[in-house]
Design a protein around this motif. Structure first.
Motif: not given
Length: 233
Positions: A52-64, A74-77
């Motif tokens: 969520w929010s800035q955490g979505a950036l972190v989650a996206q980096m993990v998925a990359q 992956l859920i980018l909220y």
């Protein structure tokens, strides 16, 4: 608890998430434990990751990264990703004294805790106050982000897991234009879904529309096409 720097940086957050995902995989024996099913059964799947929010950036980096084999969806909220934003690096040289002590922790405030509540009718005054009071107990300090330039490695085209992009239609940090860009540039080869929550802002998951949000995420996780990242050998 914070480390000695009292700061949070993107790459370290990514490493923390990868560590937890690896622990989950080992804890639940994703490669052999019958309780998790078998690769042919729909129950056998790696965890979904929501940021969520800035955490979505972190989650996206993990998925990359190659660590994406540790997650199934992956859920980018409310992602604050914006392809036009580039975070500056710290200067190589400075005439100011180099800081040798830990960064001072930033205190949270009730007003800061309630700043995401922007749409009238989505939360009552008393509930918002109680939320702020609880926040002062659970999160007395703000996250002190450093080295934000590490977010410059974000690239939706490198995300190749089923992805849900979701945000409120009145989220000031995740405008529809930018969410559309994020969605359109996700990597090919995996399912992707873009959902917009009406009459919702940045904190839809804790406001009156939270059931719509939770139902949306649950449906995506349970009913979406299974990722091929379902079995660890």
């Amino acid at each position: 608890p914070p480390d000695a720097t009292n700061g949070v940086e993107p790459f370290r957050c990514v490493s923390d998430v990868e560590t937890v995902l690896q622990w989950i995989a080992e804890r639940h024996g994703m490669d052999s434990n019958p309780i998790n099913g078998t690769p042919e059964e729909p129950t056998f799947e790696m965890p979904a990751l929501l940021g969520w929010s800035q955490g979505a950036l972190v989650a996206q980096m993990v998925a990359q990264k190659t660590a994406h084999h540790l997650l199934s969806k992956l859920i980018l909220y409310g992602s604050i990703y914006d392809p036009l934003v580039r975070y500056p690096r710290d200067p190589l040289y400075t005439t100011s004294p180099v800081a040798t002590e830990a960064t001072e922790r930033l205190k949270n405030t009730p007003d800061s805790a309630m700043e995401d509540f922007t749409i009238e009718g989505t939360i009552s005054h008393d509930t918002a106050i109680r939320f702020a009071e609880a926040s002062m107990v659970s999160d007395p300090y703000k996250a002190n982000w450093t080295h934000l330039y590490q977010f410059n490695t974000l690239d939706p085209g490198r995300v190749h897991v089923p992805t849900l992009v979701v945000a409120g239609d009145q989220d000031p940090y995740a405008p529809i234009r930018v969410q559309g860009d994020l969605f359109a540039n996700l990597g090919s080869g995996s399912d992707r879904t873009w959902s917009i929550l009406a009459d919702a802002d940045h904190a839809a998951h804790i406001l009156d529309g939270r059931s719509r949000f939770s139902n949306l995420v649950t449906s995506f996780v349970k009913n979406g096409k299974r990722s091929d990242k379902t079995f660890m050998s």
